[in-house]
Design a protein around this motif. Structure first.
Motif, PDB file in Angstrom:
ATOM      1  N   LYS A 128       0.631  -1.134   0.061  1.00  0.00           N
ATOM      2  CA  LYS A 128       0.082  -0.018  -0.038  1.00  0.00           C
ATOM      3  C   LYS A 128       0.969   1.129   0.147  1.00  0.00           C
ATOM      4  CE  LYS A 128      -3.509   2.522   2.472  1.00  0.00           C
ATOM      5  NZ  LYS A 128      -4.467   2.329   3.958  1.00  0.00           N
ATOM      6  N   ALA A 129       2.044   1.382   0.785  1.00  0.00           N
ATOM      7  CA  ALA A 129       2.865   2.313   0.835  1.00  0.00           C
ATOM      8  C   ALA A 129       3.559   2.698  -0.476  1.00  0.00           C
ATOM      9  CB  ALA A 129       3.959   2.153   1.988  1.00  0.00           C
ATOM     10  N   ILE A 130       3.874   1.339  -1.220  1.00  0.00           N
ATOM     11  CA  ILE A 130       4.643   1.859  -2.476  1.00  0.00           C
ATOM     12  C   ILE A 130       3.678   2.550  -3.460  1.00  0.00           C
ATOM     13  CG2 ILE A 130       5.522   0.488  -4.216  1.00  0.00           C
ATOM     14  CD1 ILE A 130       6.900  -1.600  -2.432  1.00  0.00           C
ATOM     15  N   GLU A 131       2.528   2.022  -3.387  1.00  0.00           N
ATOM     16  CA  GLU A 131       1.357   2.578  -4.644  1.00  0.00           C
ATOM     17  C   GLU A 131       1.340   4.093  -4.193  1.00  0.00           C
ATOM     18  OE1 GLU A 131      -2.100   0.175  -4.361  1.00  0.00           O
ATOM     19  OE2 GLU A 131      -1.023  -1.560  -5.341  1.00  0.00           O
ATOM     20  N   GLU A 132       1.015   4.258  -2.912  1.00  0.00           N
ATOM     21  CA  GLU A 132       0.637   5.511  -2.492  1.00  0.00           C
ATOM     22  C   GLU A 132       1.949   6.701  -2.597  1.00  0.00           C
ATOM     23  OE1 GLU A 132      -2.046   7.052  -1.807  1.00  0.00           O
ATOM     24  OE2 GLU A 132      -3.321   5.129  -1.541  1.00  0.00           O
ATOM     25  N   ILE A 133       3.079   6.247  -2.385  1.00  0.00           N
ATOM     26  CA  ILE A 133       4.341   6.967  -2.635  1.00  0.00           C
ATOM     27  C   ILE A 133       4.630   7.269  -4.025  1.00  0.00           C
ATOM     28  CG2 ILE A 133       6.684   6.973  -2.449  1.00  0.00           C
ATOM     29  CD1 ILE A 133       6.296   5.687   0.604  1.00  0.00           C
ATOM     30  N   CYS A 134       4.404   6.095  -4.780  1.00  0.00           N
ATOM     31  CA  CYS A 134       4.519   6.175  -6.359  1.00  0.00           C
ATOM     32  C   CYS A 134       3.686   7.378  -7.121  1.00  0.00           C
ATOM     33  CB  CYS A 134       4.384   4.837  -7.192  1.00  0.00           C
ATOM     34  SG  CYS A 134       5.594   3.583  -6.774  1.00  0.00           S
ATOM     35  N   ASP A 135       2.244   7.303  -6.487  1.00  0.00           N
ATOM     36  CA  ASP A 135       1.456   8.201  -6.802  1.00  0.00           C
ATOM     37  C   ASP A 135       1.737   9.601  -6.491  1.00  0.00           C
ATOM     38  OD1 ASP A 135      -0.321   6.461  -8.260  1.00  0.00           O
ATOM     39  OD2 ASP A 135      -1.578   6.058  -6.418  1.00  0.00           O
ATOM     40  N   ALA A 136       2.147   9.849  -5.298  1.00  0.00           N
ATOM     41  CA  ALA A 136       2.681  11.087  -4.840  1.00  0.00           C
ATOM     42  C   ALA A 136       3.933  11.413  -5.682  1.00  0.00           C
ATOM     43  CB  ALA A 136       3.043  10.837  -3.132  1.00  0.00           C
ATOM     44  N   ALA A 137       4.972  10.737  -5.694  1.00  0.00           N
ATOM     45  CA  ALA A 137       6.224  11.016  -6.521  1.00  0.00           C
ATOM     46  C   ALA A 137       5.859  11.602  -7.801  1.00  0.00           C
ATOM     47  CB  ALA A 137       7.060  10.066  -6.438  1.00  0.00           C
ATOM     48  N   GLU A 241      14.209  21.330  -9.460  1.00  0.00           N
ATOM     49  CA  GLU A 241      14.500  22.011 -10.527  1.00  0.00           C
ATOM     50  C   GLU A 241      13.965  21.349 -12.043  1.00  0.00           C
ATOM     51  OE1 GLU A 241      16.735  21.219  -8.179  1.00  0.00           O
ATOM     52  OE2 GLU A 241      17.075  23.336  -7.344  1.00  0.00           O
ATOM     53  N   THR A 242      14.147  19.948 -11.969  1.00  0.00           N
ATOM     54  CA  THR A 242      13.861  19.234 -13.417  1.00  0.00           C
ATOM     55  C   THR A 242      12.495  18.675 -12.981  1.00  0.00           C
ATOM     56  OG1 THR A 242      15.012  17.581 -12.608  1.00  0.00           O
ATOM     57  CG2 THR A 242      16.229  19.328 -13.876  1.00  0.00           C
ATOM     58  N   GLY A 243      12.170  18.150 -11.753  1.00  0.00           N
ATOM     59  CA  GLY A 243      11.258  17.273 -11.348  1.00  0.00           C
ATOM     60  C   GLY A 243      11.572  15.760 -11.744  1.00  0.00           C
ATOM     61  N   LYS A 244      12.704  15.446 -11.910  1.00  0.00           N
ATOM     62  CA  LYS A 244      12.867  14.051 -12.173  1.00  0.00           C
ATOM     63  C   LYS A 244      12.833  13.289 -10.953  1.00  0.00           C
ATOM     64  CE  LYS A 244      15.768  14.960 -16.123  1.00  0.00           C
ATOM     65  NZ  LYS A 244      17.401  14.841 -16.787  1.00  0.00           N
ATOM     66  N   ILE A 245      12.701  12.073 -11.018  1.00  0.00           N
ATOM     67  CA  ILE A 245      12.562  11.260  -9.975  1.00  0.00           C
ATOM     68  C   ILE A 245      13.735  10.167  -9.848  1.00  0.00           C
ATOM     69  CG2 ILE A 245      11.081   9.194  -8.889  1.00  0.00           C
ATOM     70  CD1 ILE A 245       8.648  10.343 -10.177  1.00  0.00           C
ATOM     71  N   SER A 246      14.483  10.220  -8.601  1.00  0.00           N
ATOM     72  CA  SER A 246      15.698   9.604  -8.617  1.00  0.00           C
ATOM     73  C   SER A 246      15.785   8.563  -7.451  1.00  0.00           C
ATOM     74  CB  SER A 246      16.944  10.432  -8.497  1.00  0.00           C
ATOM     75  OG  SER A 246      17.173  11.216  -9.599  1.00  0.00           O
ATOM     76  N   ILE A 247      16.539   7.561  -7.338  1.00  0.00           N
ATOM     77  CA  ILE A 247      16.634   6.444  -6.271  1.00  0.00           C
ATOM     78  C   ILE A 247      17.899   6.275  -6.102  1.00  0.00           C
ATOM     79  CG2 ILE A 247      16.441   3.964  -5.630  1.00  0.00           C
ATOM     80  CD1 ILE A 247      13.625   5.243  -5.518  1.00  0.00           C
ATOM     81  N   ALA A 248      18.556   6.494  -4.457  1.00  0.00           N
ATOM     82  CA  ALA A 248      19.826   6.192  -4.195  1.00  0.00           C
ATOM     83  C   ALA A 248      20.088   4.913  -3.439  1.00  0.00           C
ATOM     84  CB  ALA A 248      20.372   7.456  -3.449  1.00  0.00           C
ATOM     85  N   ILE A 249      20.899   3.994  -3.601  1.00  0.00           N
ATOM     86  CA  ILE A 249      21.039   2.722  -2.819  1.00  0.00           C
ATOM     87  C   ILE A 249      22.496   2.569  -2.994  1.00  0.00           C
ATOM     88  CG2 ILE A 249      20.597   0.187  -2.804  1.00  0.00           C
ATOM     89  CD1 ILE A 249      18.099   0.921  -4.694  1.00  0.00           C
ATOM     90  N   ASP A 250      23.063   2.380  -1.737  1.00  0.00           N
ATOM     91  CA  ASP A 250      24.735   1.980  -1.605  1.00  0.00           C
ATOM     92  C   ASP A 250      25.397   2.822  -2.331  1.00  0.00           C
ATOM     93  OD1 ASP A 250      23.820  -0.371  -0.085  1.00  0.00           O
ATOM     94  OD2 ASP A 250      23.707  -1.653  -1.861  1.00  0.00           O
ATOM     95  N   GLY A 251      25.228   4.054  -2.235  1.00  0.00           N
ATOM     96  CA  GLY A 251      25.961   5.219  -2.646  1.00  0.00           C
ATOM     97  C   GLY A 251      25.871   5.310  -4.094  1.00  0.00           C
ATOM     98  N   GLN A 252      24.915   4.747  -4.857  1.00  0.00           N
ATOM     99  CA  GLN A 252      24.506   4.897  -6.288  1.00  0.00           C
ATOM    100  C   GLN A 252      23.334   5.494  -6.623  1.00  0.00           C
ATOM    101  OE1 GLN A 252      27.113   4.172  -8.470  1.00  0.00           O
ATOM    102  NE2 GLN A 252      28.584   3.640  -6.604  1.00  0.00           N
ATOM    103  N   TYR A 259       6.570   6.069 -13.213  1.00  0.00           N
ATOM    104  CA  TYR A 259       5.197   5.553 -12.166  1.00  0.00           C
ATOM    105  C   TYR A 259       5.850   3.770 -12.499  1.00  0.00           C
ATOM    106  CZ  TYR A 259       1.509   3.518  -9.978  1.00  0.00           C
ATOM    107  OH  TYR A 259       0.598   2.607  -8.702  1.00  0.00           O
ATOM    108  N   ASP A 260       5.669   3.239 -13.485  1.00  0.00           N
ATOM    109  CA  ASP A 260       5.918   1.771 -13.767  1.00  0.00           C
ATOM    110  C   ASP A 260       7.300   1.643 -13.294  1.00  0.00           C
ATOM    111  OD1 ASP A 260       3.328   1.723 -14.530  1.00  0.00           O
ATOM    112  OD2 ASP A 260       3.995   1.874 -16.630  1.00  0.00           O
TER     113      ASP A 260
END
Length: 291
Positions: A128-137, A241-252, A259-260
């Motif tokens: 549920k959290a993943i779906e809501e957070i993806c929608d929000a993001a 600034e750009t609206g781009k969505i990013s993910i940081a894991i293990d310093g990368q 969304y998908d």
């Protein structure tokens, strides 16, 4: 020639006493050396290691040439070197110990959990959290509203949570949007997601010390990288600034999610059972991962 003969005789004598235990010993030492090199590669520690190697070569040359004063100075430098290394390499040593602590060999992490849930219940909350957070993001991305969301995993983030405000709420797109809306009290900080719940907001994260980070990335992305370097957390950012969505894991840092792809990534990282890794997770550490 005498030195070469002695070296050859020593080598032959060593080979005669070589056994299977020595092979195991060499493999373990080689692995530890490899991990140490990987740890310091492309960090400030890399330059410090080069400096230590140069001093070692200088000591060997000064001893061979009979330069007593230089040898005396270098010997004293090495005598206090252990303490200096601990002080200088403190961030790298801490990171190494944290990585060991996050190892799958330490199944006792479950005992340290706060508010342990049933596996199926927690999985449902995460879904549920993943779906809501993806929608929000995606919604925040369209309006170019900056956001910083940290998903807690095995490493507990109590020290980070203390810097913010506890909200302990069920996830919803509307709540996330309100928190990160400009000029609201909690928008300038990170949100912590614990066990599928929006646990805290307005939290301050450690900034990355990596000097190779692109100058195009601002403080929000540097904080995301810093958090992922100091823990096993998954950190989501939305660029202001750009609206781009990013993910940081293990310093990368991985960028340009939609969304998908964002949902697939979060499911893979936060719900390992959904990506076929459940058998590995439930098997004991003595089992070998099947391929």
């Amino acid at each position: 020639m005498q030195i070469l003969r002695e070296l050859w005789h020593n080598l032959v004598a060593t080979l005669h006493t070589f056994n299977f235990v020595d092979v195991i010993d060499i493999l373990i030492v080689s692995y530890l050396v490899y991990k140490a090199i990987k740890l310091v590669k492309e960090t400030r520690a890399q330059q410090l290691v080069k400096g230590i190697l140069i001093l070692s070569v200088g000591y060997a040359l000064s001893s061979w040439l009979g330069l007593r004063t230089i040898s005396f100075l270098l010997v004293n430098v090495f005598q206090i070197g252990i303490v200096a290394i601990v002080v200088v390499f403190q961030p790298e040593l801490r990171r190494a110990l944290e990585q060991v602590g996050r190892s799958k060999l330490t199944g006792l992490n479950v005992l340290a959990s706060v508010g342990v849930l049933d596996e199926s219940e927690e999985a449902h909350q995460w879904e549920k959290a993943i779906e809501e957070i993806c929608d929000a993001a995606v919604s925040l991305s369209l309006t170019k509203t900056g956001a910083l969301i940290v998903f807690e995993r095995k490493t507990r983030l109590g020290d980070i949570i203390k810097t913010g405000t506890i909200i302990d709420s069920a996830p919803s797109r509307e709540l996330i949007g309100n928190i990160f809306y400009p000029n609201t009290p909690l928008h300038d900080g990170a949100m912590i997601v614990r066990q599928g719940k929006l646990y805290a907001a307005g939290c301050f994260l450690p900034l990355s010390d990596n000097n190779t980070i692109s100058r195009e990335l601002g403080t929000r992305h540097r904080a995301a990288l810093g958090m992922s370097e100091n823990s096993d957390a998954v950190v989501l950012t939305v660029s202001e600034e750009t609206g781009k969505i990013s993910i940081a894991i293990d310093g990368q840092l991985q960028r340009n999610f939609n969304y998908d792809t964002l949902k697939a990534k979060l499911v893979k990282e936060l719900l390992p059972d959904k990506s076929g890794e459940g058998s590995e997770k439930k098997a004991g550490f003595w089992k070998v991962k099947s391929k």
